[in-house]
Design an enzyme around this catalytic site. Structure first.
Site, short mmCIF file in Angstrom:
data_model
loop_
_atom_site.label_atom_id
_atom_site.label_comp_id
_atom_site.label_asym_id
_atom_site.label_seq_id
_atom_site.Cartn_x
_atom_site.Cartn_y
_atom_site.Cartn_z
N HIS A 68 5.44 -22.87 6.19
CA HIS A 68 6.53 -23.25 5.28
C HIS A 68 7.87 -23.00 5.96
O HIS A 68 8.08 -21.94 6.54
CB HIS A 68 6.48 -22.40 3.99
N PRO B 134 6.84 -6.50 -4.39
CA PRO B 134 6.38 -7.69 -3.65
C PRO B 134 7.36 -8.85 -3.62
O PRO B 134 7.10 -9.86 -3.00
CB PRO B 134 5.10 -8.07 -4.39
N LYS C 54 6.86 -8.38 1.71
CA LYS C 54 6.92 -7.54 2.91
C LYS C 54 5.75 -6.59 3.06
O LYS C 54 5.53 -6.05 4.15
CB LYS C 54 8.22 -6.69 2.87
N TYR D 266 13.56 -12.72 5.32
CA TYR D 266 12.32 -13.24 4.73
C TYR D 266 11.33 -13.67 5.82
O TYR D 266 10.14 -13.33 5.77
CB TYR D 266 12.62 -14.41 3.80
P1 FAS Z 1 -4.50 -1.30 1.65
O1 FAS Z 1 -4.28 -0.65 0.32
O2 FAS Z 1 -4.60 -2.78 1.74
O3 FAS Z 1 -5.84 -0.76 2.31
C1 FAS Z 1 -6.20 0.61 2.20
C2 FAS Z 1 -7.72 0.67 2.25
O4 FAS Z 1 -8.10 2.05 2.24
C3 FAS Z 1 -8.37 0.03 1.03
O5 FAS Z 1 -9.35 -0.88 1.44
C4 FAS Z 1 -8.96 1.21 0.26
O6 FAS Z 1 -10.18 0.87 -0.38
C5 FAS Z 1 -9.20 2.21 1.37
N1 FAS Z 1 -9.23 3.60 0.92
C6 FAS Z 1 -8.50 4.18 -0.06
N2 FAS Z 1 -8.77 5.50 -0.14
C7 FAS Z 1 -9.70 5.77 0.83
C8 FAS Z 1 -10.38 6.94 1.27
N3 FAS Z 1 -10.17 8.11 0.68
N4 FAS Z 1 -11.26 6.85 2.30
C9 FAS Z 1 -11.47 5.64 2.91
N5 FAS Z 1 -10.86 4.48 2.55
C10 FAS Z 1 -9.98 4.56 1.52
N6 FAS Z 1 2.14 -7.37 -0.72
C11 FAS Z 1 2.77 -8.55 -0.55
O7 FAS Z 1 3.43 -8.74 0.47
N7 FAS Z 1 2.69 -9.53 -1.53
C12 FAS Z 1 1.95 -9.36 -2.67
O8 FAS Z 1 1.89 -10.24 -3.52
C13 FAS Z 1 1.26 -8.14 -2.87
N8 FAS Z 1 0.49 -7.95 -3.99
C14 FAS Z 1 -0.16 -6.74 -4.14
C15 FAS Z 1 -0.99 -6.49 -5.28
C16 FAS Z 1 -1.62 -5.26 -5.44
C17 FAS Z 1 -2.49 -5.01 -6.67
C18 FAS Z 1 -1.45 -4.23 -4.50
C19 FAS Z 1 -2.10 -2.88 -4.69
C20 FAS Z 1 -0.66 -4.47 -3.37
C21 FAS Z 1 -0.01 -5.72 -3.18
N9 FAS Z 1 0.76 -5.99 -2.06
C22 FAS Z 1 1.41 -7.17 -1.86
C23 FAS Z 1 0.91 -5.02 -1.03
C24 FAS Z 1 -0.31 -5.08 -0.17
O9 FAS Z 1 -0.45 -6.36 0.38
C25 FAS Z 1 -0.17 -3.99 0.85
O10 FAS Z 1 1.11 -3.97 1.43
C26 FAS Z 1 -1.22 -4.08 1.92
O11 FAS Z 1 -2.47 -4.14 1.32
C27 FAS Z 1 -1.07 -2.85 2.80
O12 FAS Z 1 -2.16 -2.77 3.63
P2 FAS Z 1 -2.81 -1.33 3.99
O13 FAS Z 1 -1.72 -0.41 4.38
O14 FAS Z 1 -3.91 -1.64 4.92
O15 FAS Z 1 -3.35 -0.75 2.59
C1 PHB Z 2 1.96 -14.51 -2.95
O1 PHB Z 2 1.05 -13.74 -3.34
O2 PHB Z 2 1.74 -15.70 -2.63
C2 PHB Z 2 3.37 -13.97 -2.88
C3 PHB Z 2 3.63 -12.70 -3.39
C4 PHB Z 2 4.91 -12.20 -3.32
C5 PHB Z 2 5.92 -12.98 -2.75
C6 PHB Z 2 5.66 -14.24 -2.23
C7 PHB Z 2 4.36 -14.74 -2.30
O3 PHB Z 2 7.19 -12.47 -2.69
#
Ligand code: FAS
Ligand code: PHB
Length: 390
Positions: free
Chosen positions: A72, A292, A296, A384
């Site tokens: 995009h 979100p 980032k 961005y």
């Molecule tokens: P993660 O949370 O992805 O991964 C951590 C891992 O550790 C998980 O698989 C978990 O099961 C595991 N874990 C936890 N405790 C443990 C333990 N005691 N022992 C072993 N393993 C364990 N970011 C965006 O940019 N856009 C979005 O739209 C967006 N939506 C999100 C929606 C939700 C519900 C959440 C929670 C986050 C969202 N995020 C979004 C942010 C998300 O993308 C995070 O930034 C990203 O997953 C970060 O990656 P990790 O640091 O690897 O953490």
């Molecule tokens: C997406 O999940 O596609 C998403 C989430 C947050 C943003 C942009 C895109 O700011």
């Protein structure tokens, strides 16, 4: 068992760190509480910054991303009843790629398995020991309940916001910065072609809405809701009705489709310092959370582990400690830049409770300035699409 780096968590941070370390000839074990199916299905982030795309491509993880990802060159801000496009390509010469986090995770798991990486799913009772000594250990129970111990040179805490690693840093040494927002995001995944070819960030009197996507067949949509809303109170019909109201604009028709997933995510800004304590290194959501709105979260996690892989490689292969000593300071500079940008986008685009008329005018002024001033639009665009890695 023994390894060089014990990695707690198989999200984007833990998996990419394991991949990058393996490329540098450093072995690791990844410990994950959930099943492989669960982590590969978990719907979260959707936008990859250009530095993230280039990094994944450079380490052999670009094939499916390049064939299925959606490049995009801009996004639109929708307010005052019209769309105002921020042209990334014209303003920065860079772009983003829409490619779901779960796809990145699938590609990483496939690459680690193909390289005979040691991934342990469905573990339990993960406990960190002697993180400030010279022989750190991690104990856990594996999927069949057998007690295990990993002795290692370093532990990478990549277990997200609710993991155990952050609490292994003595509370007296930790500084936490936190802001919670008076709203949440209700997100849906719908089986219908996107209603527009790019993302639309919509400022509406009833609250923020976001039009995004995952593929030409799957749309991703978000609604700002109150922080205490329960997804059980939001029928599919109620969600679509609210999306129609908020995203309404001349020449725009929101197409509905089968709801594949819906959920509510709280909004907070969070940073913890230090990101290193002895032989423990925190990365990704274990160390920071961003709202979100700036897309980032996952990108920051990837930037952390790129820096951590460089630091651990310099130390474990060459005995150089300057990068591990400076790990937190280097990461935090990018983290705080992303925190500010995410806070700024969130503050500009969401309706805060109480409906303060002054704040509403300030938000409209910020939106109009960002949409019409090249320097202002460039500020949004360069943050961005992603600033270059350090
Ligand atoms: P993660 O949370 O992805 O991964 C951590 C891992 O550790 C998980 O698989 C978990 O099961 C595991 N874990 C936890 N405790 C443990 C333990 N005691 N022992 C072993 N393993 C364990 N970011 C965006 O940019 N856009 C979005 O739209 C967006 N939506 C999100 C929606 C939700 C519900 C959440 C929670 C986050 C969202 N995020 C979004 C942010 C998300 O993308 C995070 O930034 C990203 O997953 C970060 O990656 P990790 O640091 O690897 O953490
Ligand atoms: C997406 O999940 O596609 C998403 C989430 C947050 C943003 C942009 C895109 O700011």
């Amino acid at each position: 068992m023994r390894t060089q780096v014990a990695i707690v968590g198989a999200g984007p941070a833990g998996l990419l760190l394991s991949h990058l370390l393996a490329m540098a000839g450093i072995d690791s074990v990844v410990l994950e509480t959930r099943s492989r199916e669960y982590v590969e299905r978990r719907v979260r982030a959707g936008v990859l910054e250009q530095p993230t795309v280039e990094l994944l491509r450079s380490v052999g993880l670009g094939e499916r991303m390049d064939s299925e990802g959606l490049p995009h060159e801009g996004i639109s801000l929708r307010f005052d009843g019209a769309d105002h496009r921020i042209d990334f390509a014209a303003l920065t010469g860079r772009s983003i790629t829409v490619y779901g986090q779960q796809e990145v995770v699938k590609d990483l798991i496939a690459a680690r398995i193909a390289a005979q990486g040691d991934l342990r799913f469905e573990v339990s009772d993960v406990t960190l020991h002697d993180v400030d000594g010279n022989e750190p250990r991690v104990t856990f129970r594996d999927a069949d309940g057998t007690a295990q111990e990993v002795r290692c040179d370093a532990i990478a805490g990549c277990d997200g916001f609710h993991g155990v690693s952050r609490s292994a840093v003595p509370a007296g040494l930790v500084t936490a910065y936190e802001q919670t927002y008076p709203f949440a995001w209700l997100g849906i995944l719908a089986e219908t072609p996107p209603s527009h070819d790019e993302l639309i960030y919509c400022y509406h009197e009833r609250g923020f809405a976001l039009h995004s996507m995952r593929s030409p067949q799957v749309t991703r949509l978000y609604l700002q809701v109150a922080p205490d809303e329960r997804i059980e109170d939001w029928s599919d019909a109620r969600i679509w009705d609210e999306l129609h109201v908020r995203l309404a604009a001349d020449g725009f028709a929101l197409t509905e489709g089968a709801m594949l997933e819906k959920g509510i995510t709280g909004m907070r800004s969070f940073v913890v310092e230090p990101m290193r304590h002895g032989r423990l290194f925190l990365a990704g959501d274990a160390a920071h959370i961003v709202p979100p709105t700036g897309a980032k979260g996952m990108n920051l996690a990837i930037a952390d582990v790129l820096q951590l892989s460089r630091a651990l490689t310099a130390w474990l292969r060459e005995g150089r400690t300057e990068l591990i000593d400076g790990y937190g300071e280097t990461c935090l500079r990018r983290i705080w830049r992303a925190q500010h940008f995410s806070w700024w986008m969130t503050s500009m685009l969401h309706r805060f409770p109480g409906g303060d008329p002054f704040q509403h005018q300030i938000q409209l002024s910020q939106l109009r300035y960002t949409a019409t001033s090249v320097p202002a639009a460039t500020t949004l665009a360069e943050n961005y699409v992603g600033l270059p890695f350090s």
